[in-house]
Design a protein around this motif. Structure first.
Motif, PDB file in Angstrom:
ATOM      1  N   TRP A 166     -15.171  -2.784  23.283  1.00 10.23           N
ATOM      2  CA  TRP A 166     -14.813  -3.429  21.962  1.00 10.23           C
ATOM      3  C   TRP A 166     -14.600  -2.404  20.646  1.00 10.23           C
ATOM      4  O   TRP A 166     -14.985  -1.389  20.968  1.00 10.23           O
ATOM      5  CB  TRP A 166     -15.868  -4.609  21.720  1.00 10.23           C
ATOM      6  CG  TRP A 166     -17.260  -3.807  21.418  1.00 10.23           C
ATOM      7  CD1 TRP A 166     -17.980  -3.265  22.591  1.00 10.23           C
ATOM      8  CD2 TRP A 166     -17.779  -3.586  20.135  1.00 10.23           C
ATOM      9  NE1 TRP A 166     -19.131  -2.838  22.125  1.00 10.23           N
ATOM     10  CE2 TRP A 166     -19.236  -2.784  20.518  1.00 10.23           C
ATOM     11  CE3 TRP A 166     -17.423  -3.700  18.945  1.00 10.23           C
ATOM     12  CZ2 TRP A 166     -20.174  -2.367  19.682  1.00 10.23           C
ATOM     13  CZ3 TRP A 166     -18.338  -3.206  17.955  1.00 10.23           C
ATOM     14  CH2 TRP A 166     -19.730  -2.468  18.257  1.00 10.23           C
ATOM     15  N   THR A 167     -14.214  -2.956  19.537  1.00  8.54           N
ATOM     16  CA  THR A 167     -14.215  -2.450  18.387  1.00  8.54           C
ATOM     17  C   THR A 167     -14.703  -2.683  17.336  1.00  8.54           C
ATOM     18  O   THR A 167     -14.983  -4.316  17.238  1.00  8.54           O
ATOM     19  CB  THR A 167     -12.438  -2.180  18.168  1.00  8.54           C
ATOM     20  OG1 THR A 167     -12.251  -3.511  17.563  1.00  8.54           O
ATOM     21  CG2 THR A 167     -11.837  -1.762  19.198  1.00  8.54           C
ATOM     22  N   LEU A 168     -15.035  -2.046  16.131  1.00 13.19           N
ATOM     23  CA  LEU A 168     -15.734  -2.698  15.204  1.00 13.19           C
ATOM     24  C   LEU A 168     -15.063  -3.631  14.220  1.00 13.19           C
ATOM     25  O   LEU A 168     -15.461  -4.637  14.034  1.00 13.19           O
ATOM     26  CB  LEU A 168     -16.204  -1.335  14.266  1.00 13.19           C
ATOM     27  CG  LEU A 168     -16.967  -1.901  12.874  1.00 13.19           C
ATOM     28  CD1 LEU A 168     -18.191  -2.611  13.365  1.00 13.19           C
ATOM     29  CD2 LEU A 168     -17.152  -0.631  12.061  1.00 13.19           C
TER      30      LEU A 168
ATOM     31  N   LYS B 255     -16.370  -7.174  13.118  1.00 11.35           N
ATOM     32  CA  LYS B 255     -16.315  -7.602  11.692  1.00 11.35           C
ATOM     33  C   LYS B 255     -15.540  -8.932  11.417  1.00 11.35           C
ATOM     34  O   LYS B 255     -15.897  -9.856  10.775  1.00 11.35           O
ATOM     35  CB  LYS B 255     -15.736  -6.463  10.892  1.00 11.35           C
ATOM     36  CG  LYS B 255     -16.590  -5.294  10.635  1.00 11.35           C
ATOM     37  CD  LYS B 255     -15.893  -4.475   9.745  1.00 11.35           C
ATOM     38  CE  LYS B 255     -14.981  -3.528  10.294  1.00 11.35           C
ATOM     39  NZ  LYS B 255     -14.492  -2.367   9.419  1.00 11.35           N
ATOM     40  N   ALA B 256     -14.300  -9.197  12.245  1.00 13.77           N
ATOM     41  CA  ALA B 256     -13.658 -10.299  12.314  1.00 13.77           C
ATOM     42  C   ALA B 256     -14.390 -11.607  12.716  1.00 13.77           C
ATOM     43  O   ALA B 256     -14.241 -12.592  11.985  1.00 13.77           O
ATOM     44  CB  ALA B 256     -12.472 -10.239  13.071  1.00 13.77           C
TER      45      ALA B 256
ATOM     46  N   PRO C 257     -11.991  -4.551   6.279  1.00  9.16           N
ATOM     47  CA  PRO C 257     -12.051  -5.175   7.787  1.00  9.16           C
ATOM     48  C   PRO C 257     -11.353  -4.161   8.975  1.00  9.16           C
ATOM     49  O   PRO C 257     -11.552  -4.554   9.930  1.00  9.16           O
ATOM     50  CB  PRO C 257     -11.276  -6.437   7.462  1.00  9.16           C
ATOM     51  CG  PRO C 257     -10.677  -6.508   6.458  1.00  9.16           C
ATOM     52  CD  PRO C 257     -11.340  -5.439   5.390  1.00  9.16           C
ATOM     53  N   ALA C 258     -10.445  -3.642   8.456  1.00  8.95           N
ATOM     54  CA  ALA C 258      -9.856  -2.609   9.405  1.00  8.95           C
ATOM     55  C   ALA C 258     -10.099  -1.265   9.860  1.00  8.95           C
ATOM     56  O   ALA C 258      -9.725  -0.662  10.614  1.00  8.95           O
ATOM     57  CB  ALA C 258      -8.233  -2.623   9.089  1.00  8.95           C
TER      58      ALA C 258
ATOM     59  N   PHE D 167     -18.473  -0.323   8.145  1.00 11.28           N
ATOM     60  CA  PHE D 167     -18.674  -1.905   8.012  1.00 11.28           C
ATOM     61  C   PHE D 167     -19.301  -2.090   6.508  1.00 11.28           C
ATOM     62  O   PHE D 167     -20.426  -1.712   6.445  1.00 11.28           O
ATOM     63  CB  PHE D 167     -19.582  -2.422   9.019  1.00 11.28           C
ATOM     64  CG  PHE D 167     -19.426  -4.176   9.023  1.00 11.28           C
ATOM     65  CD1 PHE D 167     -18.780  -4.532   7.947  1.00 11.28           C
ATOM     66  CD2 PHE D 167     -20.245  -4.520   9.997  1.00 11.28           C
ATOM     67  CE1 PHE D 167     -18.868  -5.975   8.096  1.00 11.28           C
ATOM     68  CE2 PHE D 167     -20.267  -5.932  10.034  1.00 11.28           C
ATOM     69  CZ  PHE D 167     -19.513  -6.659   9.085  1.00 11.28           C
ATOM     70  N   THR D 168     -18.397  -2.381   5.402  1.00 17.37           N
ATOM     71  CA  THR D 168     -18.952  -2.358   4.306  1.00 17.37           C
ATOM     72  C   THR D 168     -18.692  -3.746   3.741  1.00 17.37           C
ATOM     73  O   THR D 168     -17.494  -4.263   3.858  1.00 17.37           O
ATOM     74  CB  THR D 168     -17.868  -1.219   3.288  1.00 17.37           C
ATOM     75  OG1 THR D 168     -16.652  -1.351   3.433  1.00 17.37           O
ATOM     76  CG2 THR D 168     -18.493   0.039   3.775  1.00 17.37           C
ATOM     77  N   TYR D 169     -19.605  -4.210   3.012  1.00 20.88           N
ATOM     78  CA  TYR D 169     -19.604  -5.747   2.670  1.00 20.88           C
ATOM     79  C   TYR D 169     -20.608  -5.975   1.436  1.00 20.88           C
ATOM     80  O   TYR D 169     -21.330  -5.242   1.474  1.00 20.88           O
ATOM     81  CB  TYR D 169     -19.811  -6.740   3.887  1.00 20.88           C
ATOM     82  CG  TYR D 169     -21.195  -6.556   4.575  1.00 20.88           C
ATOM     83  CD1 TYR D 169     -22.292  -7.321   4.052  1.00 20.88           C
ATOM     84  CD2 TYR D 169     -21.293  -5.818   5.692  1.00 20.88           C
ATOM     85  CE1 TYR D 169     -23.418  -7.072   4.849  1.00 20.88           C
ATOM     86  CE2 TYR D 169     -22.444  -5.595   6.115  1.00 20.88           C
ATOM     87  CZ  TYR D 169     -23.471  -6.434   5.867  1.00 20.88           C
ATOM     88  OH  TYR D 169     -24.777  -5.995   6.488  1.00 20.88           O
ATOM     89  N   THR D 170     -20.075  -6.999   0.819  1.00 16.60           N
ATOM     90  CA  THR D 170     -20.930  -7.363  -0.254  1.00 16.60           C
ATOM     91  C   THR D 170     -21.621  -8.919  -0.015  1.00 16.60           C
ATOM     92  O   THR D 170     -21.203  -9.540   0.715  1.00 16.60           O
ATOM     93  CB  THR D 170     -20.223  -7.593  -1.655  1.00 16.60           C
ATOM     94  OG1 THR D 170     -19.060  -8.378  -1.474  1.00 16.60           O
ATOM     95  CG2 THR D 170     -19.748  -6.125  -1.875  1.00 16.60           C
TER      96      THR D 170
END
Length: 553
Positions: free
Chosen positions: A310-312, A316-317, A493-494, A499-502
């Motif tokens: 699998w991939t990150l 994330k998706a 997302p890509a 993995f950066t999110y708010t």
């Protein structure tokens, strides 16, 4: 005819957040799952027990969690490690007595926590008195408590492998979507539903704070018994969750029982798609509070259920799709581990000695800053890893043993291929006893199941760095409503490693940055921000291997 309780429903809270969520205690809670058989043995018989949980309660309380989820503690012949219940109002002898349960509940409440228990009512044990009576004669009053047929009606497979129909000595066939020793209840019989609701009240009246509901979307069956479509042969659960009355029965359960108590419910939604999830958890429908949606823990599973790379970005998706699937009337869960899944450090992180601690802390950051009520499985806070199995006799799990028969003894799979897959996917990785000390510390006797051989290096005493980091994250989550109710946005997302999110609520925003690799990766926040928590001493500059950072913007 259902017997209505006549009780008035509990008044629901009305306080809402700036982004429209109704505040509920279970949305703000952090849940810790205890698998009692493997937690701590207090009497030296080799099996974890309720007294053992009491003795180790300070370990759980020290994390700052709010709720303990206790996996099945009921009387059971243990064909499926307790998920085959023989008596719903009796504690399994290996775990103790009802007095032990009452003492555990009292101790949990005194420690400022709550307790939820498993509700396993899609099926019972074949040793339950209902089934014993049901199969005894055609005219028995309990005959219609289960699903019988004079002939094998269709080709449905069991989730555990093999057919979902077994012929009884009397010649008729009964349905079991799991093991033959787990016959499915007939929820279309209103007397069955009355029995279930009465069991629920028994535990709620004791003071239990809710239920984790085992495979609850399976309870309604399509009695036309269509054959399984070819595209669902490997994943029949996607048919088993679409029974014609599942939502009628869950709404009835809510109306008849749950509305009379201030409790939480979380359904195991194995086979429920993201698109169908709102049907179960939209608060206006009055069914369940939350479900465990399986997309994140299936990211490394192929169409045949076997492990695949699998991939990150794929992971994330999943979180983005989940966020879009639920509006402010529904609430998600956040989990990457439980008694049915391998250890998260070996699965999503890096269990090599030089990276185990950092990746364990990174995964803790993800779980405890993501949107949804977080669920921690025992041992996550220690960074426990998978083990390497080399012989079928080393396994305990019924699912794996059935797979050995289907894939190796009766199929084309080689032993090497079988072990390569099971060492990635087996449920037994999570079910090994907890290592408390470098000597094991789980029991003074012979453990019911072997500990991971690395217990001398990885145990509760040696893993305090990870444990304290979990505690710090939980304290931060409790202190910051934005980390509970805040809106979620994936900023890259890509990106293959970051993995950066708010999480944003009103004028408060947190930026979470996670490096899912050992590679040093360039990073600029792009906004004025203050570091709040990190698994490295100085959270500045490029992101280091398995680094996790939380910023307040």
């Amino acid at each position: 005819m259902l017997i209505l309780t006549g009780n008035m429903p509990m008044p629901l809270p009305t306080e809402t957040t700036p982004n429209g969520y109704v505040k509920r205690w279970w949305k703000e809670a952090v849940v810790y799952q205890v698998y009692p058989r493997s937690f701590y043995d207090s009497n030296g018989d080799g099996i974890g027990d309720l007294r053992g949980i009491i003795e180790k309660l300070d370990h759980i309380k020290g994390l700052g969690v709010d709720v303990i989820w206790l996996s099945p503690h009921f009387d059971s012949p243990n064909a499926d490690n307790g998920y085959d219940i023989r008596e719903y109002r009796k504690v399994g002898a290996e775990f103790g007595t009802m007095q032990d349960f009452d003492d555990l509940l009292t101790a949990i409440k005194a420690a400022g926590m709550r307790l939820i228990i498993d509700l396993v009512v899609n099926h019972t044990s074949d040793e339950h008195e209902w089934f014993v009576e049901s199969r005894s004669s055609y005219n028995n009053p309990k005959r219609d408590y289960y699903i019988w047929s004079e002939h094998k009606p269709n080709d449905w497979p069991s989730i555990f492998g093999g057919p979902a129909w077994t012929q009884s000595p009397g010649g008729d066939w009964y349905l079991h979507l799991f093991d033959p020793k787990q016959p499915d209840l007939n929820w279309d019989n209103p007397e069955v539903r009355v029995e279930v609701y009465d069991i629920m009240r028994f535990w709620l009246d004791k003071g239990v704070d809710g239920f984790r509901m085992d495979v609850i979307p399976f309870i309604s069956k399509d009695k036309t018994f269509p054959n399984l479509p070819e595209d669902l042969r490997a994943k029949p659960q996607y048919l088993y969750t679409t029974g014609p009355h599942v939502h009628d029965y869950l709404h009835e359960m809510n109306t008849e029982v749950l509305q009379q108590y201030d409790v939480m419910t979380v359904g195991e939604a194995f086979g429920v798609t993201l698109q169908d999830t709102p049907k179960f958890v939209d608060e206006r429908r009055q069914e369940l509070d939350m479900v465990f949606q399986f997309a994140a823990v299936e990211v490394d599973r192929g169409p045949d259920g076997r492990w695949k790379p699998w991939t990150l970005p794929q992971l994330k998706a999943v979180f983005t799709r989940q966020d879009k699937a639920l509006d402010h009337h529904g609430w998600p869960t956040m989990f990457l581990s439980n008694h049915d899944n391998p250890r998260i450090v070996s699965r999503y992180g890096d269990d090599r000695p030089e990276w185990r601690e950092k990746s364990a802390m990174l995964l803790a950051t993800l779980i405890l800053t993501m949107k949804g009520t977080p669920f921690i499985y025992q041992g996550d806070e220690l960074g426990l890893t998978n083990r390497t199995f080399t012989h079928i006799d080393q396994f305990n799990d019924l699912w794996t043993k059935n797979a050995w028969q289907d894939e190796v003894e009766n199929g084309p799979c080689s032993e090497a291929d079988f072990f390569a897959n099971q060492n990635k996917v087996s449920r037994d990785h999570a079910r090994m006893p907890m290592p408390w000390t470098a000597q094991g510390g789980f029991t003074t006797g012979q453990a019911w199941f072997a500990l991971n051989p690395n217990f001398t290096e990885i145990n509760a005493e040696s893993s305090q760095t990870i444990y304290r980091f979990y505690a710090d994250l939980i304290a931060l989550r409790h202190a910051e409503p934005a980390l509970v109710y805040g809106d979620y946005s994936d900023l890259a997302p890509a990106h293959p490693h970051l993995f950066t999110y708010t999480r944003t609520l009103g004028d408060t925003t947190f930026l979470i940055c996670l490096n899912f690799s050992v590679e040093i990766t360039a990073f600029e926040s792009g906004v004025e921000s203050e570091p709040v928590l990190s698994n490295y001493a100085s959270p500045f500059g490029p992101m280091r291997g398995w680094e996790a950072r939380i910023y307040k913007v």
